[in-house]
Design a protein around this motif. Structure first.
Motif: not given
Ligand SMILES: Nc1ncnc2c1ncn2[C@@H]1O[C@H](COP(=O)(O)OP(=O)(O)OP(=O)(O)O)[C@@H](O)[C@H]1O
Ligand SMILES: [Ca+2]
Ligand SMILES: [Ca+2]
Ligand SMILES: [Ca+2]
Length: 532
Positions: A222-230
């Motif tokens: 459920y994690v968004s791209p922006e959260a994954l790329s910090q």
């Protein structure tokens, strides 16, 4: 002075059975003595030393007067300033959840779709959040258990409620950041029960972007791209998660599926998903259009909660009323069961849901009685494995077992590994390995059995109930199970064979005894540890 402020939880609340467990908490049912109201009490445990922060008791935070918590504002600010530096990761999380819940009380409550905080108490065992009781079960549980047909219209009603809760939270500058189906509970069992967003442990107050804990928790589905790329987190981050939930609601499987976590991360960051013809051909194009908008990589182009509340599919205009393919529900059922199995495994050893990258391994395993040398070894392996990706393979897992002097478990390595390899991609998240270890470490001789028992005993009551057996069996791959398992009465038969004194519960002793005398039973039960 403190004396006056310190009220004991038990003085005001009768504390009853356990409702659930999370990575950092135990949640119990409770009754407020004075008003006879039923509540949920979430006790957040303090780890180790802590930073010595105490929370002033707020005598006035009650459901009736939502704004009453404002009085403690100056105090909140003093806690906020620099608190991150002073406390351990876990204490920081604990502080965070309380700050966010208080902000909800001030700026959001009462809202149909956001859980309400009644009260906060603190004592030696931790901090107790007294929450509105939600007894209607988790989002997916209800959908798969429902006798009535499941339609797009029903899914739209779910999305409407989540969006409405998010809209209110986002207006108050709160980003949930951990939105997933298990954090959405129905208030009660009635047909029209509202769905409530809960678990604000990872949430942030949007004005503060300094962000020590990003995306290290639980499943990355459920994690968004922006959260994954910090990159910068915003309210749009929750909208992505809602898009993932919606995709699952309409297909029964998640949008990003890959052989490894690493690969999945890349797919998410590229927004690489599709609507496979076979599953999606009967789903309305309006729903697909909405999903595509929500799963847009650029957060600025993603719709807000406010916007989607006017979307024709969300308001119900273009959502189909007809019953959906039975296959979708049955896929959702097994997706859900697998997720629960994994959650049970993780919760059964209590908390590892945190941090690969904070290096603070001691905090993570602080309560597991691992010796300093063992921690050292683990941390070395962590470094080695985590350099090239997040997950460990079976080979690496075996190496760690050896290094941990758990060689006696080598014959079981495959099974244990498999148990934690929830998505069957042949790799295991290091968090899960730690869970596995602590569980094994704490159970000496009867490892496998104990592990199994714990996995069945999802509410950690120390006994297994029939429902727990049923949900466990449902989670297993079909080819692990005896062919006649779906026959009526079979489950009762299995259960009754274990429940020696026929009191409707199976204790570990009963469980063990049954396994020893009945090899066919052992096969069924241990199948949970068998690689497919
Ligand atoms: N208000 C409530 N009413 C009923 N049950 C609840 C309530 N709050 C929590 N629970 C139960 O307790 C479980 C754990 O709660 P919660 O998710 O808030 O804990 P957590 O420690 O933050 O977990 P996580 O590991 O997901 O971060 C939930 O999955 C749910 O089953
Ligand atoms: Ca949760
Ligand atoms: Ca949480
Ligand atoms: Ca019994």
């Amino acid at each position: 002075m403190m004396e006056q402020e310190t009220r004991r939880l038990c003085d005001e609340y009768e504390v009853l059975d356990i409702l659930g467990r999370g990575g950092f908490s135990v949640v119990r049912r409770g009754i407020r003595r004075r008003s006879n109201t039923h509540v949920a009490i979430k006790t957040l445990r303090r780890f180790g030393g802590g930073g010595g922060i105490t929370f002033p008791m707020n005598r006035n935070v009650t459901g009736e007067k939502p704004r009453a918590a404002a009085a403690s504002n100056s105090n909140l600010n003093s806690i906020k300033k620099g608190w991150w530096k002073q406390v351990s990761v876990s204490d920081a999380l604990l502080t965070n959840e309380i700050l966010v819940m208080r902000k909800i009380v001030e700026d959001v409550s009462p809202h149909e779709n956001v859980i309400h905080l009644h009260d906060v108490c603190e004592d030696a065992s931790g901090v107790h959040l007294v929450l509105e009781l939600c007894s209607g079960g988790e989002l997916f549980d209800r959908i798969v258990a429902q006798p009535q047909p499941y339609s797009e219209a029903a899914a739209a009603a779910v999305v409407r409620q989540i969006a409405s809760g998010l809209e209110a939270l986002h207006r108050a500058n709160i980003v949930h950041r951990d939105l997933k189906p298990e954090n959405c509970l129905f208030r009660d069992h009635t047909e029209n029960s509202p769905l409530k967003i809960m678990d604000f442990g990872l949430s942030s107050l949007e004005e503060e972007f300094t962000d020590p804990v990003v995306g290290l928790f639980g499943s990355i589905d459920y994690v968004s791209p922006e959260a994954l790329s910090q990159a910068t987190i915003s309210s749009k981050t929750d909208m992505w998660s809602l898009g993932v939930i919606l995709y699952i609601l309409l297909s029964g499987y998640p949008p990003f599926i890959a052989q490894s976590n690493r690969q999945k991360q890349l797919m998410i960051m590229a927004g690489e998903f599709s609507f496979y013809e076979k599953t999606w051909k009967n789903i309305s194009s309006s729903a697909k259009q909405l999903i595509s908008c929500l799963l847009t990589v650029d957060p600025h182009r993603r719709p807000s909660a406010h916007e989607i509340l006017y979307h024709p599919w969300v308001i119900g205009d273009s959502a189909k009323q007809e019953e959906m393919d039975a296959e979708i529900v049955s896929r959702l059922q097994s997706f859900n069961a697998r997720r629960k199995l994994r959650a049970a495994a993780i919760a059964s050893v209590w908390s590892c849901s945190m941090l690969l990258r904070t290096k603070n391994l001691k905090n993570l395993v602080g309560n597991y009685d691992l010796k300093p040398e063992e921690l050292d070894i683990l941390s070395q392996h962590f470094k080695k494995i985590c350099v090239k990706g997040d997950n460990a393979t079976l080979g690496e897992f075996e190496e760690v077992l050896k290094a941990m002097k758990l060689s006696s478990l080598m014959p079981l390595a495959g099974r244990i590994f498999d148990l934690f390899d929830n998505n069957r991609d042949g790799t295991v998240d290091m968090r899960e390995i730690i869970c596995g270890f602590s569980s094994l470490k704490n159970s000496k001789g009867d490892d496998a059995l104990r592990l199994c028992f714990q996995m069945y005993d999802t509410d950690r009551s120390g006994c297994i109930s029939k429902e727990e057996v049923a949900s466990m069996l449902r989670a297993l791959p079909e080819d692990c199970l005896p062919a006649d398992i779906t026959e009526p009465g079979k489950l009762d038969e299995i259960f009754d064979r274990m429940d020696a004194n026929s009191d409707g519960k199976v204790t570990f002793d009963e469980f063990k005894a049954a396994m020893q005398i009945d090899s066919s039973l052992r096969d069924v039960v241990l199948s949970s540890l068998r690689p497919i």
